[in-house]
Design a protein around this motif. Structure first.
Motif, short mmCIF file in Angstrom:
data_model
loop_
_atom_site.label_atom_id
_atom_site.label_comp_id
_atom_site.label_asym_id
_atom_site.label_seq_id
_atom_site.Cartn_x
_atom_site.Cartn_y
_atom_site.Cartn_z
N VAL A 75 0.89 -1.16 0.00
CA VAL A 75 0.00 0.00 0.00
C VAL A 75 0.92 1.21 0.00
CG1 VAL A 75 -1.78 1.24 1.27
CG2 VAL A 75 -1.69 -1.27 1.38
N ASP A 76 0.70 2.17 -0.87
CA ASP A 76 1.58 3.34 -0.91
C ASP A 76 1.06 4.39 0.06
OD1 ASP A 76 3.31 5.36 -1.33
OD2 ASP A 76 3.02 5.48 -3.51
N CYS A 77 1.58 4.35 1.28
CA CYS A 77 1.12 5.27 2.32
C CYS A 77 1.69 6.68 2.16
CB CYS A 77 1.43 4.69 3.71
SG CYS A 77 0.52 3.16 4.04
N ARG A 78 2.49 6.89 1.12
CA ARG A 78 2.88 8.25 0.77
C ARG A 78 1.79 8.90 -0.09
NH1 ARG A 78 8.16 6.95 -2.41
NH2 ARG A 78 6.52 5.67 -3.32
N ALA A 79 0.94 8.06 -0.68
CA ALA A 79 -0.07 8.56 -1.62
C ALA A 79 -1.49 8.49 -1.04
CB ALA A 79 -0.01 7.76 -2.92
N VAL A 80 -1.72 7.56 -0.11
CA VAL A 80 -3.04 7.46 0.50
C VAL A 80 -2.89 7.60 2.01
CG1 VAL A 80 -3.90 5.95 -1.34
CG2 VAL A 80 -2.92 4.94 0.72
N LYS A 81 -3.99 7.95 2.68
CA LYS A 81 -3.96 8.12 4.13
C LYS A 81 -3.97 6.74 4.80
CE LYS A 81 -6.99 11.17 5.64
NZ LYS A 81 -8.29 11.91 5.69
N CYS A 82 -2.91 6.46 5.54
CA CYS A 82 -2.82 5.18 6.24
C CYS A 82 -2.77 5.42 7.75
CB CYS A 82 -1.55 4.43 5.85
SG CYS A 82 -1.51 3.88 4.13
N VAL A 83 -3.26 4.44 8.48
CA VAL A 83 -3.10 4.43 9.93
C VAL A 83 -2.85 2.98 10.34
CG1 VAL A 83 -5.61 4.30 10.29
CG2 VAL A 83 -4.11 5.04 12.17
N ALA A 84 -1.94 2.80 11.30
CA ALA A 84 -1.63 1.46 11.81
C ALA A 84 -2.12 1.36 13.25
CB ALA A 84 -0.13 1.20 11.73
#
Ligand code: ZN
Length: 253
Positions: A47-56
């Motif tokens: 998953v490209d978390c530089r391009a989409v909003k990610c949370v872990a």
């Protein structure tokens, strides 16, 4: 055999393809059909978390008697999380640790007896990390490459010990203090107030109240456009995780 749907909503199509070649050394899961489980493909999918909003979302101190219900929530939501296991708990709750692994959740090391590692000499730190890693590996078949020091307490000795064990040190930047506030609504508010793209959220599956906060948390985070990823996924497109390096959060768009 038909491909099972991926738990991660953005990877379902790719996961279905990847599953046909995915190798699960632990055999086939047998969860109820209404909770399509497991795809290790989702765990390793980028998953490209530089391009989409990610949370872990991360959960420490388990598995415990509360972990199974949490896993059911995650499976129903097709959401991934990261678990930092206490070694003896992995041995005591083997089925839950295995379920985490098979679901595609990431699993990290959280020591044997949960001490303040900064108070220990280096051999004691090494032992806490290595014995827990062996205990976890004896259940999942895989030695963790993530480490979270108890209480988030670390110094150069702890970082070097984790590095020598081949593990990255994973801390957090959102802490609802669920160990103090045994109130699902409070936990949800605190996380949602603090979360930013790339956030690592520390939670605990050792309290009955924390799993109760997770269903709404997942719903609201997704409504705000977040992808729920594992810690390795969070860093997958920004150089990955390196052993002996301390991380508090991942990248964001
Ligand atoms: Zn802990």
């Amino acid at each position: 055999m038909t491909a099972r749907p991926g738990r991660h909503r953005t990877v379902a199509a790719l996961a279905a393809t990847a599953l046909s070649v995915a190798v699960c050394p632990l055999g086939t899961a047998t969860a109820a059909p209404q909770h399509p489980p497991l795809t290790r493909a989702a765990h390793t999918h980028t998953v490209d978390c530089r391009a989409v909003k990610c949370v872990a979302l991360t959960f420490d101190d388990g598995p415990t008697q509360y972990t199974a219900a949490l896993l059911t929530t995650l499976e129903r939501s097709h959401a991934l999380a990261t678990f930092f296991l206490i070694g003896p708990h992995a041995l005591q709750y083997r089925a839950d640790a295995l379920r985490e692994y098979r679901d595609g959740d990431a699993i990290g090391d959280h020591t044997v007896t949960h001490p303040h590692l900064t108070l220990l000499p280096r051999p004691g730190i090494d032992q806490q990390i290595d014995v827990a890693a062996q205990q976890i590996a004896s259940v999942t078949g895989h030695r963790p490459v993530l480490f979270r020091p108890p209480f988030g307490a670390w110094n150069a000795r702890v970082r070097e010990a984790a590095g020598a064990a081949g593990m990255a040190v994973v801390l957090w930047n959102v802490d609802p203090r669920d160990w103090k506030h045994h109130d699902p609504a409070f936990i949800d508010r605190a996380v949602l107030a603090g979360v930013r793209p790339g956030a690592i959220v520390v939670l605990h599956d050792r309290y009955a109240t924390t799993p109760l906060a997770v269903p709404r948390l997942i719903d609201v985070l997704r409504a705000r456009g977040y992808d729920l990823v594992t810690v390795p996924q969070l860093f997958a497109t920004s150089g990955g995780l390196r052993s002996g390096v301390v991380y508090h959060h991942g990248p964001g768009p």
